[in-house]
Each structure stands twice: as structure tokens, then as C-alpha cells.
Write a protein that holds these residues in place. Structure first.
Motif, mmCIF file in Angstrom:
data_model
loop_
_atom_site.group_PDB
_atom_site.id
_atom_site.type_symbol
_atom_site.label_atom_id
_atom_site.label_comp_id
_atom_site.label_asym_id
_atom_site.label_seq_id
_atom_site.Cartn_x
_atom_site.Cartn_y
_atom_site.Cartn_z
ATOM 1 N N GLU A 130 0.791 -1.225 0.000
ATOM 2 C CA GLU A 130 0.000 0.000 0.000
ATOM 3 C C GLU A 130 0.828 1.282 0.000
ATOM 4 O O GLU A 130 0.510 2.231 -0.711
ATOM 5 C CB GLU A 130 -0.971 -0.006 1.183
ATOM 6 N N HIS A 131 1.870 1.387 0.833
ATOM 7 C CA HIS A 131 2.558 2.680 0.926
ATOM 8 C C HIS A 131 3.316 2.998 -0.363
ATOM 9 O O HIS A 131 3.395 4.157 -0.769
ATOM 10 C CB HIS A 131 3.486 2.731 2.146
ATOM 11 N N LEU A 132 3.834 1.991 -1.034
ATOM 12 C CA LEU A 132 4.486 2.243 -2.312
ATOM 13 C C LEU A 132 3.455 2.516 -3.412
ATOM 14 O O LEU A 132 3.730 3.272 -4.349
ATOM 15 C CB LEU A 132 5.389 1.069 -2.689
ATOM 16 N N LYS A 133 2.295 1.943 -3.276
ATOM 17 C CA LYS A 133 1.217 2.277 -4.209
ATOM 18 C C LYS A 133 0.855 3.753 -4.083
ATOM 19 O O LYS A 133 0.676 4.450 -5.093
ATOM 20 C CB LYS A 133 -0.017 1.417 -3.924
ATOM 21 N N ARG A 134 0.777 4.254 -2.849
ATOM 22 C CA ARG A 134 0.440 5.666 -2.650
ATOM 23 C C ARG A 134 1.500 6.582 -3.258
ATOM 24 O O ARG A 134 1.179 7.606 -3.854
ATOM 25 C CB ARG A 134 0.259 5.965 -1.156
ATOM 26 N N ASN A 135 2.774 6.215 -3.123
ATOM 27 C CA ASN A 135 3.830 7.030 -3.728
ATOM 28 C C ASN A 135 3.781 6.953 -5.251
ATOM 29 O O ASN A 135 4.070 7.940 -5.940
ATOM 30 C CB ASN A 135 5.206 6.585 -3.214
ATOM 31 N N GLY A 136 3.423 5.789 -5.784
ATOM 32 C CA GLY A 136 3.247 5.678 -7.230
ATOM 33 C C GLY A 136 2.109 6.551 -7.713
ATOM 34 O O GLY A 136 2.213 7.210 -8.763
ATOM 35 N N VAL A 137 1.015 6.570 -6.960
ATOM 36 C CA VAL A 137 -0.126 7.428 -7.297
ATOM 37 C C VAL A 137 0.291 8.898 -7.282
ATOM 38 O O VAL A 137 -0.087 9.687 -8.163
ATOM 39 C CB VAL A 137 -1.291 7.178 -6.315
ATOM 40 N N LEU A 138 1.084 9.273 -6.284
ATOM 41 C CA LEU A 138 1.549 10.657 -6.193
ATOM 42 C C LEU A 138 2.419 11.037 -7.387
ATOM 43 O O LEU A 138 2.254 12.110 -7.977
ATOM 44 C CB LEU A 138 2.338 10.856 -4.885
ATOM 45 N N CYS A 139 3.346 10.173 -7.739
ATOM 46 C CA CYS A 139 4.203 10.454 -8.902
ATOM 47 C C CYS A 139 3.369 10.608 -10.167
ATOM 48 O O CYS A 139 3.566 11.548 -10.957
ATOM 49 C CB CYS A 139 5.233 9.340 -9.080
ATOM 50 N N HIS A 140 2.430 9.694 -10.342
ATOM 51 C CA HIS A 140 1.578 9.750 -11.531
ATOM 52 C C HIS A 140 0.732 11.020 -11.530
ATOM 53 O O HIS A 140 0.578 11.693 -12.577
ATOM 54 C CB HIS A 140 0.681 8.515 -11.587
ATOM 55 N N ALA A 141 0.181 11.374 -10.379
ATOM 56 C CA ALA A 141 -0.639 12.584 -10.277
ATOM 57 C C ALA A 141 0.183 13.827 -10.605
ATOM 58 O O ALA A 141 -0.288 14.735 -11.306
ATOM 59 C CB ALA A 141 -1.232 12.694 -8.875
ATOM 60 N N CYS A 142 1.420 13.873 -10.112
ATOM 61 C CA CYS A 142 2.277 15.033 -10.377
ATOM 62 C C CYS A 142 2.626 15.146 -11.862
ATOM 63 O O CYS A 142 2.633 16.244 -12.429
ATOM 64 C CB CYS A 142 3.558 14.942 -9.544
ATOM 65 N N VAL A 143 2.907 14.009 -12.492
ATOM 66 C CA VAL A 143 3.231 14.022 -13.918
ATOM 67 C C VAL A 143 2.041 14.533 -14.731
ATOM 68 O O VAL A 143 2.188 15.376 -15.629
ATOM 69 C CB VAL A 143 3.649 12.618 -14.391
ATOM 70 N N ARG A 144 0.860 14.037 -14.422
ATOM 71 C CA ARG A 144 -0.338 14.472 -15.162
ATOM 72 C C ARG A 144 -0.593 15.964 -14.962
ATOM 73 O O ARG A 144 -0.929 16.683 -15.907
ATOM 74 C CB ARG A 144 -1.555 13.672 -14.697
ATOM 75 N N ALA A 145 -0.413 16.434 -13.724
ATOM 76 C CA ALA A 145 -0.662 17.849 -13.451
ATOM 77 C C ALA A 145 0.413 18.742 -14.055
ATOM 78 O O ALA A 145 0.147 19.901 -14.388
ATOM 79 C CB ALA A 145 -0.748 18.076 -11.940
ATOM 80 N N ARG A 146 1.629 18.217 -14.187
ATOM 81 C CA ARG A 146 2.671 18.982 -14.865
ATOM 82 C C ARG A 146 2.299 19.196 -16.332
ATOM 83 O O ARG A 146 2.536 20.260 -16.898
ATOM 84 C CB ARG A 146 4.011 18.236 -14.787
ATOM 85 N N ARG A 147 1.716 18.171 -16.938
ATOM 86 C CA ARG A 147 1.314 18.272 -18.345
ATOM 87 C C ARG A 147 0.044 19.111 -18.507
ATOM 88 O O ARG A 147 -0.051 19.956 -19.381
ATOM 89 C CB ARG A 147 1.051 16.865 -18.902
ATOM 90 N N GLU A 148 -0.935 18.793 -17.663
ATOM 91 C CA GLU A 148 -2.230 19.465 -17.731
ATOM 92 C C GLU A 148 -2.597 19.944 -16.332
ATOM 93 O O GLU A 148 -3.201 19.198 -15.550
ATOM 94 C CB GLU A 148 -3.302 18.508 -18.246
ATOM 95 N N PRO A 149 -2.205 21.182 -15.978
ATOM 96 C CA PRO A 149 -2.429 21.672 -14.617
ATOM 97 C C PRO A 149 -3.879 22.105 -14.372
ATOM 98 O O PRO A 149 -4.164 23.255 -14.020
ATOM 99 C CB PRO A 149 -1.460 22.851 -14.517
ATOM 100 N N THR A 150 -4.790 21.152 -14.565
ATOM 101 C CA THR A 150 -6.206 21.434 -14.329
ATOM 102 C C THR A 150 -6.510 21.343 -12.842
ATOM 103 O O THR A 150 -5.752 20.758 -12.061
ATOM 104 C CB THR A 150 -7.082 20.421 -15.074
ATOM 105 N N ASP A 151 -7.654 21.907 -12.446
ATOM 106 C CA ASP A 151 -8.069 21.836 -11.040
ATOM 107 C C ASP A 151 -8.195 20.373 -10.595
ATOM 108 O O ASP A 151 -7.813 20.021 -9.473
ATOM 109 C CB ASP A 151 -9.413 22.546 -10.847
ATOM 110 N N GLU A 152 -8.710 19.539 -11.482
ATOM 111 C CA GLU A 152 -8.908 18.128 -11.141
ATOM 112 C C GLU A 152 -7.572 17.423 -10.893
ATOM 113 O O GLU A 152 -7.421 16.686 -9.901
ATOM 114 C CB GLU A 152 -9.660 17.417 -12.266
ATOM 115 N N ASN A 153 -6.605 17.641 -11.775
ATOM 116 C CA ASN A 153 -5.316 16.977 -11.617
ATOM 117 C C ASN A 153 -4.566 17.474 -10.385
ATOM 118 O O ASN A 153 -3.909 16.702 -9.682
ATOM 119 C CB ASN A 153 -4.464 17.175 -12.870
ATOM 120 N N ILE A 154 -4.653 18.768 -10.119
ATOM 121 C CA ILE A 154 -4.002 19.326 -8.930
ATOM 122 C C ILE A 154 -4.681 18.807 -7.668
ATOM 123 O O ILE A 154 -4.018 18.498 -6.664
ATOM 124 C CB ILE A 154 -4.009 20.862 -8.996
#
Length: 393
Positions: A201-225
């Protein structure tokens, strides 16, 4: 060794836990094996909880204990813990030396069977943190070599936590730090999928965070942030603060891209507060850099603060031997100086910082620096009037 460790650990932790266990050990109760077990657990839990100086002090105690032992596994784990805490507190050069010391005690076949007792293969864990130290030092060839070694040793490895950690620390994390967004996104998705299937679980959460940051870097929408904020909150509710300075910095950068300067400044302040509270210093230079960019994006830019913050970022990175972060801040300083005073920009400084990277193309920061230099008119390179200012934090 592993059977004896498992039996004594179980028996001891049935009676006492955490700091209570250490108090008893300090009073002379318990064996050396029990002392090692308790100190190891306290050190790991301290750095995961964002208490880096406590973790560093415990790691030094563990090294002192391990140096008196015969079994190399004690020394391997002790120096790995010391290297880990040195990475996190901004001592990457010292960390690499500690992790190289730990590496000398590696015995992959023998230590692989200890994965269940430690929760992770202790020998491979040395390589995970060595890879991160190399990344911060800007030793890209070393990162690639270490990552390849990890991939080779992970083949057919049966411990799910070890496999997940290997993918996070030596594949997803370097791509994330180097700004290689395409590779990071696909690798983060694969990590999240694997961790979900194997319940890491804890590494899954860090993977989710990395993925979320990458998506928001590309598309800094309110949803992604918002996804970044939710993932951060998910870690915090579990008292899991490891790498929080990195993710808060990413949040600030995404908010800047979205044009929300007020929220970006609040995130930077939040990052500085976390560093001061936790002692997680290794990403401090990046927070100073972002502080400068926030000042630049104000309705009325504070040019003095921009320069001061970018110079502070370079100085902190230089003190920590964090070449990647120094180059990143220097490139932003070069752009700022050129835009503020065309024809007077620190190209000579930027060129000097690029020298150690030779033909490397592994990092976004190298590409950005080279692209800036290439955009300037050949033959018009002038030495900057800006100098590193002593005494910056």
C-alpha cells in the motif's frame, strides 16, 4: 541467522514495542539481537514519519553497534540506514560513501532469504538508496548502471515489497526527479498496478503521487491538482511523510503552471515549513528555486527576491553536492538575468556546470540548460555580474 532473529524478535515484541523497548534496552534488558531489532525499527519509522534528525542519530547508534559484530548483515543494514538518513538530510556525498560501505557486505543469495524478516531484501535496499544518492549527485551513468543491476537481481524475486520498492526507487523515482515525464508516467502506472495486486500500500500511494504530479505537470487542471492534494493527504493521515518536500514542491510547480500564484506561494511556504519541522533537507534547493519563480510570477514581480531565491537555491545545492538541482536553478537564473538585462547573462557559469555531464542526455535539466545556451547568439557570451552571495541559507 534468520531463524534466530525471527524467533527472538517475535518473543521480544510480544512484550514491548517502540520507544518502550528502547528504554528497556538502554537499561540493560535484552540481547544484542533484540537491541538491533528495536533500533532498526525505530530508525525506519522515524524517517518515514518525517523525523530525520532522530533517524540520523539512531542510524549512528546502529553503526556503532554493528561495527562490534561479526555477521556482515548487521553492518550492511547499519550502513544502509546511515546512508538513507544522510540522503534525506541533504548529505548525499556522505550518503554515497556510507552506501558503498554497506555494499561491501552484500551477499545476495544469503541476504535474499531475510526479505520477510526485514520486510524487504536488505542487500537490494542498499542499491535502491545508492541509486537515489547518485541521482542527486548528478552521476547519471552510475544511476543507469545501478538500476540495471537492480533489474537483473529482481528477476524472479519472490518478495513483493522488494520488487515494488525496486521499481519505485530505481525506475520511477529517477525518472520523476529527472523530469522524464513520459517514462515516469508509464512506469508509475505499472507500479501502482503491481502494488494494488500485491497489496503493497505505501508504495502504491507514492506511485499514485508520482503519476498525479506528472499528469498535473502536463495538464495543470483543477482536477489533476486536486489529485495531488488528495494523495498527499492520504499519506499524511497515515503519518507517512517520506519525500513530502518533493511532492509539495511539485504541487507548487503545478500551481504555477496553472497560473495560481497565490496557491503556489502557499505551497512553497508549506514546503519550507515541512523541511524546518522534519529535517528532510535534500529538496530544499528546489523550494528556494520555486520561491524565486513565484516572486517572478507576481502581478508586480519582486526582482530582488527572484535573484536572491535563485542564488540561494544554487548555494544550497552546491553545499549538498546536488549537481542536478544546482544546474536547474542556474538555468532559471540565466533566463531571468537574460530577460532582465539582455546581453548580460551567466552563460559562462552555466557552461561550467554542464562540463561534468559531457554527452549525457538523461535529464530534463541538462536538455534545458543546453537549449538555453543554444538559443543565444554565438560569440555574445558575456560573464555575469551576479556572484554567489555568501551566507545564504
Amino acid at each position: 541467522m534468520q531463524q534466530l532473529l525471527r524467533k527472538r524478535r517475535l518473543r521480544f515484541h510480544q512484550n514491548v514495542k517502540g520507544s518502550s523497548a528502547k528504554s528497556l534496552l538502554d537499561a540493560g534488558v535484552g540481547s544484542d539481537l533484540q537491541r538491533f531489532s528495536v533500533l532498526h525499527g525505530l530508525c525506519a519509522s522515524s524517517y518515514f514519519a518525517g523525523k530525520m534528525e532522530d533517524a540520523f542519530a539512531l542510524a549512528r547508534q546502529i553503526v556503532e553497534f554493528a561495527d562490534r559484530q561479526v555477521d556482515p548483515t548487521f553492518k550492511l543494514v547499519a550502513y544502509r540506514l546511515l546512508g538513507t538518513t544522510q540522503v534525506l538530510t541533504g548529505r548525499s556525498r556522505e550518503a554515497l560513501e556510507s552506501l558503498q560501505s554497506a555494499e561491501r557486505y552484500r551477499d545476495p543469495d544469503r541476504q535474499k532469504v531475510l526479505s520477510s524478516w526485514f520486510g524487504i531484501d536488505p542487500g537490494l535496499n542498499v542499491l535502491y538508496w545508492k541509486t537515489m544518492a547518485l541521482a542527486l549527485l548528478g552521476q547519471y551513468e552510475g544511476v543507469a548502471k545501478s538500476s540495471e543491476q537492480v533489474r537483473s537481481e529482481l528477476l524472479n524475486h519472490g518478495n513483493a515489497h522488494t520488487v515494488a520498492a525496486g521499481n519505485f526507487y530505481t525506475i520511477v523515482r529517477p525518472q520523476f526527479l529527472f523530469g522524464n515525464l513520459d517514462a515516469c508516467e508509464s512506469d508509475a502506472v505499472a507500479l501502482v498496478t503491481y502494488c494494488g495486486e500485491r497489496k503493497v500500500e505505501h508504495l502504491k500511494r507514492n506511485g499514485v503521487l508520482c503519476h498525479a504530479c506528472v499528469r498535473a505537470r502536463r495538464e495543470p487542471t483543477d482536477e489533476n491538482i486536486a489529485t495531488i492534494r488528495q494523495a498527499l493527504d492520504s499519506n499524511r493521515t497515515r503519518d507517512a511523510h517520506l519525500f513530502e518536500s518533493v511532492f509539495v514542491a511539485q504541487l507548487a510547480e503545478c500551481l504555477l503552471k496553472a497560473g495560481n500564484t497565490v496557491a503556489a506561494e502557499a505551497a512553497v511556504r508549506e514546503g519550507f515549513a515541512f523541511v524546518g519541522r522534519s529535517g528532510e533537507q535534500f529538496w530544499l534547493a528546489e523550494l528556494h528555486r520555486l520561491d524565486g519563480l513565484v516572486a517572478l510570477k507576481q502581478p508586480q514581480p519582486d526582482l530582488s527576491r527572484v535573484e536572491t531565491s535563485l542564488l540561494a537555491a544554487m548555494e544550497v545545492a552546491r553545499q549538498q553536492d546536488a549537481r542536478m538541482l544546482e544546474l536547474r536553478a542556474a538555468t532559471d537564473l540565466a533566463r531571468f538575468a537574460h530577460e532582465a538585462s539582455p546581453g548580460l547573462y551567466p552563460c559562462s557559469m552555466l557552461e561550467q556546470l554542464l562540463v561534468p555531464f559531457a554527452d549525457a542526455e538523461f535529464s530534463r535539466d541538462i536538455r534545458d540548460a543546453r537549449n538555453f545556451l543554444a538559443s543565444q547568439v554565438s560569440g555574445d557570451v558575456l560573464v555575469t555580474t551576479m556572484a554567489m552571495k555568501p551566507g545564504l541559507p
